[in-house]
Design a protein around this motif. Structure first.
Motif, PDB file in Angstrom:
ATOM      1  N   ARG A  50       0.827  -1.209   0.000  1.00 58.08           N
ATOM      2  CA  ARG A  50       0.000   0.000   0.000  1.00 58.08           C
ATOM      3  C   ARG A  50       0.865   1.265   0.000  1.00 58.08           C
ATOM      4  O   ARG A  50       0.513   2.257  -0.636  1.00 58.08           O
ATOM      5  CB  ARG A  50      -0.950   0.000   1.212  1.00 58.08           C
ATOM      6  N   THR A  64       0.474   3.902  -2.982  1.00 55.78           N
ATOM      7  CA  THR A  64      -0.020   5.236  -2.643  1.00 55.78           C
ATOM      8  C   THR A  64       1.025   6.309  -2.921  1.00 55.78           C
ATOM      9  O   THR A  64       0.715   7.353  -3.522  1.00 55.78           O
ATOM     10  CB  THR A  64      -0.428   5.297  -1.160  1.00 55.78           C
ATOM     11  N   LYS A 118       1.379   6.874  -6.628  1.00 57.75           N
ATOM     12  CA  LYS A 118       0.221   7.453  -7.292  1.00 57.75           C
ATOM     13  C   LYS A 118       0.157   8.969  -7.145  1.00 57.75           C
ATOM     14  O   LYS A 118      -0.683   9.621  -7.739  1.00 57.75           O
ATOM     15  CB  LYS A 118      -1.061   6.835  -6.742  1.00 57.75           C
TER      16      LYS A 118
END
Length: 585
Positions: free
Chosen positions: A275, A279, A282
């Motif tokens: 994650r 994240t 992104k």
């Protein structure tokens, strides 16, 4: 045994390793391994070599002098093989019996028995390769509040010069393996990186770098904070690849006032790590489908490509431009990008060369249940790319056939059909591994390649000249399923199945289907649902009404059977659950 002299505290560990190249686990082989260990520890027969006798002598001395040890020795047994391990009661019970037997000798404080399959071996190799421990001095640091599954986390400021020391080796070269979890490798001097570079090359603006840059994120297995110094163990730069390389490229221009914001996270929880990677990456414009290549599957695929002989090798570029900074002179034609890999596999193994014109993200999403599945035989992906590469190379080098370059995916697909001459097996079976060996032998035979491509071109030419397909719906002929169907018919291979059929009912619960057995493991038989060209699996309890010790006692590879579909939602890896028992009550 001088190590026992002088009153020093001494500890000892015994490590026994059995490594096999076979792709299945055999209780008889395990028994042979355990027997050899017991013979070595006890007074049994061992290989009568000088080295073996010397090791036996050391072993006996240690075991016979327990009072000279700080504690009883540990004993670790490792059985490694090249297959895909599936836990079974037979193996588990046998291993437990052997562990208990070693513990009953009372020689050892701790006994462990481990079974490593191919996936675990690759994972361990990668961890060893990436293993690194370094320290960095922070100008300021703040601990973040407690986060579940995170040991420690900090935000700090580090001088750019000190950060360079963190990401380089003893020779001053950048450690490229620190950036394996970045979606993109260093992209060179593009617009964003040029702006960073301009800031660093301006002495007056260098001090602004820490507020203009988003910083970097570091994930480590262990983090130890001592004052302002942080020691990192087995760490990765999961976000900040571009920043790191621009800093490295401009390291000789850095002044004392240039600083960088760093986020440091210590966790061994893979879900948390994934994650963080997704994240943080992104926050820059990256398409969702690009994150697919961060999975371990693609890291293992990269290794699979590297296993082929250098003269035949292609290079899997799972991260954009990852080979640009390489010192090796690799031809761009031999580099397989993720989009090209996706198109090649869809064409060559999913029998859809007519779909390769689609955007790779859309293509992957429509086929994600049929490709890049954990447990797949990796060589099939290598072969897909190798067949497309070989066709492309041949067409470029033979002027008479250059006009057929637009058909390269169709020709590669036809070559695969000519090489196999039968339906392809389950993508994660031993039969698939053997098939890929055959495919490799064929595609490296230049005479076979030339003859096959000429045959494919003749078939294409005949269909184009004598068919009205090309004008249908105004689409190019290469984009039409009907064209692929015609190619298969002309080849005369028995591959015309559901992928090119249009008038059969969809798979549903309770449907009786014709299947062909493609392989099995201890618990499941694998089958191809013939009319649909789909994968299915049959649990050992769903084969007959009687107890089965070995699936091979009831089924054979290639055997055709009837089965009932138990669920119309296929598993990503094992396909549709089937029952032979229900089809033959």
């Amino acid at each position: 045994m001088s190590c026992f002299e002088g009153g020093r505290e001494v500890s000892a560990s015994f490590l026994f390793i059995q490594a096999k190249t076979s792709d299945n686990i055999d209780v008889a082989e395990l028994n042979h391994f355990f027997s050899a260990v017991n013979n070595f520890i006890g007074n049994g027969t061992i290989n009568n070599t000088e080295k073996a006798r010397e090791l036996r002598s050391m072993c006996q001395y240690i075991l016979n002098n327990p009072t000279q040890l700080s504690k009883n020795p540990d004993c670790h047994l490792v059985y490694a093989y090249a297959g895909d391990y599936t836990s079974t009661d037979v193996v588990n019970n046998f291993v437990a019996q052997q562990k208990n037997a070693l513990e009953r000798t009372e020689y050892f404080d701790n006994v462990t028995i481990s079974i490593y399959d191919a996936t675990q071996i690759v994972k361990l190799c990668r961890e060893i390769k990436n293993s690194i421990k370094k320290s960095i001095e922070l100008s300021s640091v703040a601990a973040l509040p407690h986060i579940t599954n995170v040991k420690e986390s900090y935000v700090g400021i580090v001088s750019c010069a000190d950060y360079i020391k963190l990401i380089t080796n003893e020779q001053g070269a950048i450690r490229s393996n620190l950036f394996e979890y970045n979606v993109r490798y260093f992209q060179g001097v593009n617009a964003v990186n040029r702006e960073m570079q301009n800031t660093l090359r301006n002495e007056e603006r260098q001090q602004e770098f820490s507020i203009l840059n988003n910083g970097v994120t570091i994930v480590a297995k262990e983090v130890r904070l001592t004052g302002q110094q942080v020691t990192l163990t087995d760490f990765q730069i999961v976000n900040g690849c571009q920043t790191s390389f621009v800093l490295y490229e401009n390291r000789n221009k850095l002044k004392s006032g240039a600083y960088l914001v760093v986020k440091i996270i210590s966790t061994e929880n893979k879900d948390i790590s994934d994650r963080i990677v997704a994240t943080t990456n992104k926050q820059t414009p990256i398409l969702d489908e690009a994150f697919e290549t961060l999975r371990d599957f693609h890291k293992e695929l990269e290794i699979a490509y590297a296993s082929y002989p250098i003269e035949n090798r292609l290079y899997y570029e799972r991260r954009s431009k990852q080979y640009d900074a390489s010192g090796d002179e690799i031809s761009r034609t031999k580099i397989v990008s993720y989009p090209n890999q996706t198109a090649a596999y869809v064409a060559v193994f999913l029998d859809e060369p007519h779909s390769t014109h689609r955007y790779y993200g859309e293509l992957f999403k429509s086929k994600k249940e049929k490709m890049y599945i954990d447990g797949d035989i990796l060589e099939q992906y290598c072969m897909a790319s190798f067949y497309v590469y070989t066709v492309d190379k041949y067409l470029k080098q033979n002027g008479l056939h250059q006009g057929y370059k637009q058909y390269k995916f169709h020709i590669a697909f036809m070559l695969r059909c000519l090489a196999t001459g039968k339906n392809i097996p389950n993508r994660n079976s031993r039969e698939m591994k053997r098939l890929c060996d055959t495919l490799f032998q064929k595609i490296t035979d230049t005479r076979w390649v030339a003859d096959g491509i000429k045959k494919a071109i003749n078939i294409i030419q005949d269909i184009v000249e004598n068919s009205a397909i090309s004008s249908k719906n105004g689409n190019d002929i290469i984009r039409q399923k009907e064209f692929t169907t015609k190619l298969i018919e002309k080849l005369g291979t028995p591959l015309a199945t559901a992928s090119i059929a249009s008038n059969i009912l969809p798979i549903s619960i309770g449907m009786k289907v014709n299947c062909q057995i493609t392989g099995w493991n201890n618990s499941f038989a694998y089958a191809e649902i013939i009319d649909y060209r789909e994968v299915g699996s049959i649990h050992i309890k769903s084969i007959t009404g009687a107890y089965l010790y070995d699936i091979g006692d009831a089924l054979k590879v290639g055997q055709k059977v009837e089965a009932v579909v138990e669920d119309d939602k296929p598993h990503l890896r094992y396909g549709y659950p089937l029952s032979i028992k229900k089809a033959n009550p």
